[in-house]
Scaffold this active site. Structure first.
Site, PDB file in Angstrom:
ATOM      1  N   LEU A  49       0.806  -1.228   0.000  1.00 47.36           N
ATOM      2  CA  LEU A  49       0.000   0.000   0.000  1.00 47.36           C
ATOM      3  C   LEU A  49       0.835   1.272   0.000  1.00 47.36           C
ATOM      4  O   LEU A  49       1.874   1.348   0.653  1.00 47.36           O
ATOM      5  CB  LEU A  49      -0.907  -0.019   1.239  1.00 47.36           C
ATOM      6  CG  LEU A  49      -1.850   1.159   1.443  1.00 47.36           C
ATOM      7  CD1 LEU A  49      -3.225   0.681   1.938  1.00 47.36           C
ATOM      8  CD2 LEU A  49      -1.275   2.164   2.433  1.00 47.36           C
ATOM      9  N   LEU A  50       0.357   2.235  -0.736  1.00 48.32           N
ATOM     10  CA  LEU A  50       0.928   3.598  -0.749  1.00 48.32           C
ATOM     11  C   LEU A  50      -0.153   4.522  -0.196  1.00 48.32           C
ATOM     12  O   LEU A  50      -1.323   4.358  -0.520  1.00 48.32           O
ATOM     13  CB  LEU A  50       1.274   3.950  -2.198  1.00 48.32           C
ATOM     14  CG  LEU A  50       1.494   5.390  -2.660  1.00 48.32           C
ATOM     15  CD1 LEU A  50       2.303   5.391  -3.946  1.00 48.32           C
ATOM     16  CD2 LEU A  50       0.211   6.169  -2.878  1.00 48.32           C
ATOM     17  N   ASN A  51       0.239   5.470   0.655  1.00 45.98           N
ATOM     18  CA  ASN A  51      -0.703   6.564   0.939  1.00 45.98           C
ATOM     19  C   ASN A  51       0.006   7.908   0.828  1.00 45.98           C
ATOM     20  O   ASN A  51       0.606   8.152  -0.228  1.00 45.98           O
ATOM     21  CB  ASN A  51      -1.576   6.331   2.175  1.00 45.98           C
ATOM     22  CG  ASN A  51      -0.882   6.124   3.486  1.00 45.98           C
ATOM     23  OD1 ASN A  51      -0.068   5.234   3.643  1.00 45.98           O
ATOM     24  ND2 ASN A  51      -1.221   6.926   4.462  1.00 45.98           N
ATOM     25  N   ASP A  52      -0.050   8.759   1.794  1.00 47.63           N
ATOM     26  CA  ASP A  52       0.327  10.169   1.605  1.00 47.63           C
ATOM     27  C   ASP A  52       1.691  10.401   0.934  1.00 47.63           C
ATOM     28  O   ASP A  52       2.670   9.750   1.291  1.00 47.63           O
ATOM     29  CB  ASP A  52       0.436  10.875   2.963  1.00 47.63           C
ATOM     30  CG  ASP A  52      -0.717  10.595   3.875  1.00 47.63           C
ATOM     31  OD1 ASP A  52      -1.678   9.940   3.462  1.00 47.63           O
ATOM     32  OD2 ASP A  52      -0.642  11.032   5.037  1.00 47.63           O
ATOM     33  N   ARG A 172      -0.191  14.867  14.419  1.00 44.20           N
ATOM     34  CA  ARG A 172       0.776  14.330  13.448  1.00 44.20           C
ATOM     35  C   ARG A 172       0.893  15.177  12.177  1.00 44.20           C
ATOM     36  O   ARG A 172       0.173  16.134  11.984  1.00 44.20           O
ATOM     37  CB  ARG A 172       0.379  12.900  13.070  1.00 44.20           C
ATOM     38  CG  ARG A 172      -1.031  12.748  12.531  1.00 44.20           C
ATOM     39  CD  ARG A 172      -1.334  11.267  12.219  1.00 44.20           C
ATOM     40  NE  ARG A 172      -2.727  11.081  11.898  1.00 44.20           N
ATOM     41  CZ  ARG A 172      -3.679  10.763  12.772  1.00 44.20           C
ATOM     42  NH1 ARG A 172      -3.383  10.565  14.046  1.00 44.20           N
ATOM     43  NH2 ARG A 172      -4.936  10.643  12.384  1.00 44.20           N
ATOM     44  N   ASP A 173       1.800  14.725  11.309  1.00 46.61           N
ATOM     45  CA  ASP A 173       2.024  15.259   9.955  1.00 46.61           C
ATOM     46  C   ASP A 173       2.666  16.647   9.962  1.00 46.61           C
ATOM     47  O   ASP A 173       2.127  17.610   9.399  1.00 46.61           O
ATOM     48  CB  ASP A 173       0.700  15.300   9.150  1.00 46.61           C
ATOM     49  CG  ASP A 173      -0.060  13.985   9.216  1.00 46.61           C
ATOM     50  OD1 ASP A 173       0.584  12.952   9.452  1.00 46.61           O
ATOM     51  OD2 ASP A 173      -1.300  13.985   9.035  1.00 46.61           O
TER      52      ASP A 173
HETATM   53  C1  FRU Z   1      -3.328  10.549   6.306  1.00 48.12           C
HETATM   54  C2  FRU Z   1      -2.640   9.818   7.446  1.00 48.12           C
HETATM   55  C3  FRU Z   1      -1.746  10.768   8.221  1.00 48.12           C
HETATM   56  C4  FRU Z   1      -0.753   9.832   8.831  1.00 48.12           C
HETATM   57  C5  FRU Z   1      -0.557   8.814   7.756  1.00 48.12           C
HETATM   58  C6  FRU Z   1      -0.301   7.418   8.228  1.00 48.12           C
HETATM   59  O1  FRU Z   1      -3.691   9.688   5.286  1.00 48.12           O
HETATM   60  O2  FRU Z   1      -3.579   9.215   8.285  1.00 48.12           O
HETATM   61  O3  FRU Z   1      -2.434  11.562   9.148  1.00 48.12           O
HETATM   62  O4  FRU Z   1       0.442  10.474   9.180  1.00 48.12           O
HETATM   63  O5  FRU Z   1      -1.751   8.821   6.983  1.00 48.12           O
HETATM   64  O6  FRU Z   1      -0.011   6.576   7.157  1.00 48.12           O
END
Ligand code: FRU
Length: 500
Positions: A49-52, A172-173
């Protein structure tokens, strides 16, 4: 091999990276390589999986782009940062140096964050996700340096070890950027009233951070949590991109589970910690699947953005093949007449080949514009006072297609993925609407790549991004109208790239 989502117990998702046998990873890789719907010119995970997007930056003569990765399956497991570099924003190479969840500050995931070139090195800041024995979350803001020799050195101590008083562990982030003589950092947060906030820290040396307070950037309540706040200067104005979760639909209409939104401000005032004169909240994308967009003020002056094309908590058809999600094209942001425009960077044109021109006049009929591949760009011009429909990727029986309806009298554009291929996410609706001014000419630039479609309306005034999962024989481009319609446009095949 099949990868049912149910098999992914919490224990399995948090298994240490080094405990996964090489044979498992090799088999998964082979499966994913031969899976349908793999992309040609978009960033996608090699496996899992890929996300942010994370750490988007220009450093040491190259663009760097990291992304949230869980390489062992199509689920949200222990995250790391995968790393890509590019010299042109369209061809990306995988870099073996990545950020792994291997320290006590990030044992349960290297979560999202940002990067900033400082002197000769790239400063990276991210959230370390840590779970204690009772599975209570701890959110640590941690850092690392990437050297010119491509050596990654994690900073051993936490930069912010816990949220300030009045905030929960949903914290976070970090986005770090230079400000005045020093640096600022924005963090997505939830306060103890369970309201979404963006908080600001300040530093002069990147290592010691002082809490300044919650940023004031809207009069409204931003749901129960804000993820991925990102402030970027676009044509001299600060634009705040962010993802409010649980936002009241009376504040902003949206149909996705969580929207990616923005406000444009007049200035950032750090005496009052305010984004001055913010516009009302708006959706960044009128499509289905955009989230966690990260933007960068590039050294060449452009404001560049890249989005995760995928959403949390939704099952996508590719999961059964062992992979999930992709990133958007890199888009340039502009502000014109008060509107935020997003359009693929000019470099994207280099992907074009085999240009074809077409034009036509319809009575009440359906016409085949062309056969296409499943990776192409379409530019279509429709002058004002016309209505019609475009069907992309129609099968020979003309029963499956992605439909885009346009009405330039009312300025209403509708994207319908109901019959675009394998259905998914139907609980969130299969039709989206986008509005442009009434009685104006209309231009579409539509980028299709196997299972993603990015639709730019009037050169980026509106954008509709979506995944869809077509059958192999969906390769016809149709146009139809119940009245007269004149149209003209161009079609290009887009060059394929090696995956990742
Ligand atoms: C957003 C998120 C961020 C978090 C990351 C975890 O999609 O939930 O808030 O840092 O993904 O993968």
């Amino acid at each position: 091999m099949n990868y049912p989502v149910e098999q992914w117990t919490t224990e399995l998702r948090y298994k240490k990276y080094q405990e996964w046998p090489a044979s498992y990873v090799a088999a998964l890789k082979e499966d994913v390589e031969t899976a349908p719907w793999r992309l040609n010119y978009h960033i996608q995970p090699e496996t899992g999986l890929l996300n942010d997007p994370n750490g988007f930056s220009y450093f040491n003569g190259k663009w760097h782009l990291f992304y949230q990765a869980y390489p062992f399956g199509p689920v949200h497991g222990v995250k790391s940062w995968a790393h890509l570099t590019s010299t042109d924003l369209i061809h990306w190479q995988k870099d073996e140096v990545s950020l792994l969840p291997d320290s006590s500050l990030d044992s349960h995931g290297v979560y999202s964050g940002s990067a900033l070139t400082v002197g000769d090195e790239l400063f990276i800041m991210y959230t370390g996700n840590v779970r204690d024995k009772r599975w209570q979350r701890q959110s640590i803001q941690a850092g690392a340096w990437l050297t010119k020799e491509n050596e990654l050195k994690k900073i051993p101590q936490a930069l912010i070890s816990q949220p300030p008083a009045g905030y929960t562990a949903e914290f976070r982030d970090p986005q770090v950027f230079a400000y005045g003589e020093g640096y600022l950092m924005l963090i997505g947060a939830q306060d103890t009233r369970l309201q979404g906030q963006v908080v600001v820290y300040e530093s002069s040396d990147l290592l010691t951070w002082h809490y300044r307070g919650a940023l004031h950037y809207t009069e409204e309540q931003m749901g129960f949590m804000v993820e991925c706040p990102n402030l970027v200067e676009v044509d001299g104005q600060p634009v705040m991109l962010f993802c409010p979760q649980g936002l009241d639909k009376k504040i902003l209409e949206y149909e996705t589970i969580y929207p990616n939104t923005y406000v444009i401000g007049a200035a950032l005032n750090m005496d009052t910690i305010r984004l001055e004169q913010p516009t009302p909240l708006q959706n960044l994308d009128d499509g289905f699947d955009v989230y966690a967009t990260q933007a960068l003020k590039a050294p060449d002056g452009r404001a560049l953005a890249v989005s995760w094309v995928g959403l949390p908590e939704i099952d996508y058809p590719s999961f059964t093949d062992g992979w999930a999600h992709c990133l958007s094209l890199v888009k340039e942001l502009r502000i014109k007449e008060g509107h935020l425009y997003q359009y693929p960077v000019v470099e994207t044109k280099e992907l074009r080949h085999n240009e074809r021109h077409f034009k036509g006049k319809l009575a009440n009929q359906t016409k085949l514009i062309s056969k296409t591949s499943q990776s192409f760009e379409l530019e279509l011009n429709i002058s004002r006072q016309q209505r019609g429909k475009l069907r992309l990727l129609a099968d020979p029986a003309k029963e499956s297609y992605l439909e885009i309806s346009f009405n330039t009298f009312s300025g209403k554009i509708e994207i319908d993925r109901t019959n675009a291929g394998q259905p998914f996410a139907e609980d969130y609706g299969t039709v989206r609407q986008s509005l442009i001014p009434e009685n104006e000419d209309l231009t579409f630039n539509i980028f299709v790549d196997q299972s993603i479609c990015e639709i730019f309306i009037n050169k980026g005034l509106k954008v509709c991004t979506l995944r869809f999962f077509p059958a192999e024989d969906q390769k016809n481009l149709l146009i139809l109208s119940e009245e007269g319609l004149t149209y003209e446009g161009k079609l290009w095949d887009l060059n394929t790239l090696p995956s990742e």
